[in-house]
Design an enzyme around this catalytic site. Structure first.
Site, mmCIF file in Angstrom:
data_model
loop_
_atom_site.group_PDB
_atom_site.id
_atom_site.type_symbol
_atom_site.label_atom_id
_atom_site.label_comp_id
_atom_site.label_asym_id
_atom_site.label_seq_id
_atom_site.Cartn_x
_atom_site.Cartn_y
_atom_site.Cartn_z
ATOM 1 N N ASP A 1 48.410 14.662 32.238
ATOM 2 C CA ASP A 1 49.204 15.300 31.181
ATOM 3 C C ASP A 1 48.344 15.935 30.091
ATOM 4 O OD1 ASP A 1 51.478 14.437 32.454
ATOM 5 O OD2 ASP A 1 52.253 13.230 30.787
ATOM 6 N N MET B 1 53.880 18.180 33.342
ATOM 7 C CA MET B 1 53.559 16.785 32.976
ATOM 8 C C MET B 1 54.287 15.858 33.926
ATOM 9 S SD MET B 1 53.582 16.907 28.873
ATOM 10 C CE MET B 1 52.099 17.312 27.970
ATOM 11 N N GLU C 1 70.932 21.247 22.783
ATOM 12 C CA GLU C 1 69.804 22.003 23.340
ATOM 13 C C GLU C 1 69.659 23.323 22.603
ATOM 14 O OE1 GLU C 1 67.234 21.831 25.783
ATOM 15 O OE2 GLU C 1 66.874 23.860 25.055
ATOM 16 N N HIS D 1 71.003 14.842 62.818
ATOM 17 C CA HIS D 1 72.416 14.901 62.423
ATOM 18 C C HIS D 1 72.995 13.498 62.430
ATOM 19 C CE1 HIS D 1 76.491 16.388 62.059
ATOM 20 N NE2 HIS D 1 76.836 15.552 63.024
ATOM 21 N N ALA E 1 53.906 12.735 37.095
ATOM 22 C CA ALA E 1 53.055 11.654 37.585
ATOM 23 C C ALA E 1 52.346 12.030 38.885
ATOM 24 C CB ALA E 1 53.895 10.397 37.775
ATOM 25 N N GLU F 1 41.507 1.148 28.983
ATOM 26 C CA GLU F 1 42.948 1.251 28.691
ATOM 27 C C GLU F 1 43.264 0.374 27.491
ATOM 28 O OE1 GLU F 1 45.870 3.064 29.861
ATOM 29 O OE2 GLU F 1 46.437 2.064 27.998
ATOM 30 N N GLY G 1 60.144 17.183 24.365
ATOM 31 C CA GLY G 1 58.884 17.467 25.040
ATOM 32 C C GLY G 1 57.811 16.448 24.698
#
Ligand code: FAD
Ligand code: NAI
Length: 468
Positions: free
Chosen positions: A315, A321, A205, A447, A323, A36, A274
């Protein structure tokens, strides 16, 4: 361990896909290391994704409940409410630190070695990490994804004017006007955070609806609710440029289909159109592994690539994508490497948008079910008819169940409700067991709970719910 290699399993990347694969491999007795390059473990999700965004969603929701009068409505008087953004950011950082530190502890516990640095392939069993090279019998690529850039728009998270999600998680002050490019998950979650904290938020959008991929009715209802909350939505609109001058940005917009251009001023622009798989600099050439048109690494059902001994999850491979999808793949790949049968049912992966109310789904949308040729029947129950939601003054949304008319088998479910993210798990589990809507309708639900709306929606598929 195989004497010919330093490790049985070497995982590249420590996000939910990689760290889970590494821990599971360790649990199964394989000598394991994880490469990493970040300062801390946990990948996008723990460092700059799921966790910090949820911390800010929680904090900003508390602020809005106090400042917006929800607490007062229940007789909880706070006096003048003010925002201490530094403290809210501090809580976020503490959560991130605790959770990334937790992975480090789990690595120790399961004897997973953390190799710090960037990994790149030398050959199919050798990876260069900094100045060292390590060998492994199996290598799992779990390098995740990063932000898709918008051509011509330069992101500078330190300046804080044009940012991606990482920048939007650490703005030093509440912007007056934030423009979000992209009405997807990130845009709506982080747009909600800053709107609650006082920013005017405009979402631009490209498509004619928010949240592509979700059920059509849910997308429409979501747009209605976000508008009600004060978000401005510019649908069917594309951004053709962003110009920064001093502390302000000016966006050029055009109707998606072409037409008259307009401009929009903002003091913060969030680019959220994205994410793309991370394979640059990974040395895939060295092992002869190509990516597909979308930049993803193709895999078989067992997560093996076409190169022997090289596997991939998360991913960086096809699929949503998310987790939890990456985590499940991490477990499965380690089990497959160990000679077990690790399977992920990609047809039943829940997705959740953590706004208020939450928006969640699993399985097929109504549109997709029809397209797949099913004879579809649906049942819907409004949260306004659910006693607990009503009591909590928390009545936005509905539960919608999609079933196969011929077999009654549940094909999917979509929920908008404050607790949708938690509620959807019930349906995912039921679908794994091949549930019919009748099974759900005749399962006793406590309930008063929001989950009763699931039972009632299933009753609606059957015929009629009781309370609506
Ligand atoms: P990642 O988490 O991206 O991890 C990959 C790691 O590999 C990184 O740490 C990277 O530094 C490292 N790496 C890459 N290349 C190399 C290399 N060559 N050498 C060494 N290390 C390398 N998903 C959800 O399910 N729920 C959510 O609420 C959610 N919220 C999100 C919010 C935001 C703002 C963002 C951006 C994403 C969110 N996601 C959420 C998506 C989620 O973060 C990803 O799906 C998930 O992190 C993918 O896991 P991964 O292991 O595949 O990759
Ligand atoms: P997204 O794919 O969810 O949404 C991007 C949106 O931008 C789409 O609606 C798309 O139509 C639009 N778009 C694309 N190009 C555009 C343009 N030029 N102009 C205007 N709009 C444009 O991507 P997002 O929000 O960036 O999130 C990335 C990924 O991270 C998602 O795929 C999601 O899986 C993951 N994520 C998950 C979360 C969760 O599970 N709660 C939270 C945040 C992210």
């Amino acid at each position: 361990a195989d004497q010919n290699y330093d490790y049985d399993v070497l995982v590249i990347g420590s996000g939910p896909g990689g760290y889970v694969a590494a821990i599971r491999a360790g649990q199964l007795g394989m000598k394991t290391a994880c490469v990493e390059s970040r300062e801390t473990l946990g990948g996008t999700c723990l460092n700059v994704g799921c966790i910090p965004s949820k911390a800010l969603l929680h904090g900003s929701e508390l602020f809005e409940e106090a400042a917006g009068g929800t607490l007062a409505k229940f007789g909880v008087n706070t006096g003048k409410v003010s925002l201490d953004l530094d403290t809210m950011m501090g809580e976020k950082s503490t959560a991130v630190k605790e959770l990334t530190g937790g992975i480090e502890m789990l690595f120790k516990k399961n004897k997973v070695t953390w190799l710090k640095g960037r990994g790149s392939f030398v050959d199919a069993h050798t990876v260069k990490v900094g100045d060292d090279t390590v060998t492994a019998k199996n290598i799992v690529i779990a390098t995740g994804s990063s932000v898709t850039p918008l051509p011509g728009v330069e992101i500078d998270n330190d300046k804080g004017i044009v940012v991606d999600s990482t920048g939007a998680l650490k703005l030093p002050k509440v912007p007056d006007h934030m423009v979000v490019i992209g009405g997807g998950v990130i845009g709506l979650e982080l747009g909600s955070v800053w709107r609650r904290l006082g920013a005017k938020v405009t979402v631009v959008e490209f498509l004619d609806q928010l949240l592509p991929g979700m059920d059509g009715e849910v997308r429409k209802e979501a747009a209605k609710l976000f508008k009600k909350q004060g978000m401005e939505l510019k649908l069917s609109t594309k951004v053709t440029g962003v110009e920064v001058k001093g502390k302000k940005a000016t966006l050029s917009l055009e109707p998606a289909e072409g037409g008259d251009a307009e401009t929009l001023d903002a003091d913060c622009v969030l680019v959220a159109i994205g994410r793309k798989p991370n394979t640059d600099g990974l040395g895939l050439d060295a092992i002869g592994l190509e990516t597909n048109q979308r930049g993803q690494i193709e895999i078989d059902e067992d997560f093996s690539t076409k190169i022997d001994g090289v596997w991939a999850v998360g991913d960086v491979v096809p699929g949503p994508m998310l987790a939890h999808k990456a985590e499940d793949e991490g477990i499965a790949v380690a089990e497959n490497i160990a000679g077990m049968t690790g399977i992920v049912n990609h047809a039943i992966i829940p997705s959740v948008v953590y706004t208020m109310p939450e928006i969640a789904g699993v399985g097929l949308t109504k549109e997709a079910a029809e397209e797949a040729g099913y004879n579809v029947k649906t049942g819907k129950f409004l949260m306004v008819a659910n006693s607990r939601a009503k009591t909590n003054r928390d009545t936005d949304g509905f539960v919608k169940i999609i079933a196969d008319k011929d077999t009654d088998r549940v094909l999917g479910a979509w929920i908008i409700s404050s607790l949708a993210g938690t509620m959807i798990a019930e349906i995912a589990l039921a679908m794994e067991f091949g549930t019919t809507s009748e099974d759900i309708a005749y399962t006793c639900h406590a309930h008063p709970t929001h989950s009763e709306a699931i039972k009632e929606a299933a009753m609606a598929v059957q015929g009629k719910p009781i309370h609506m």
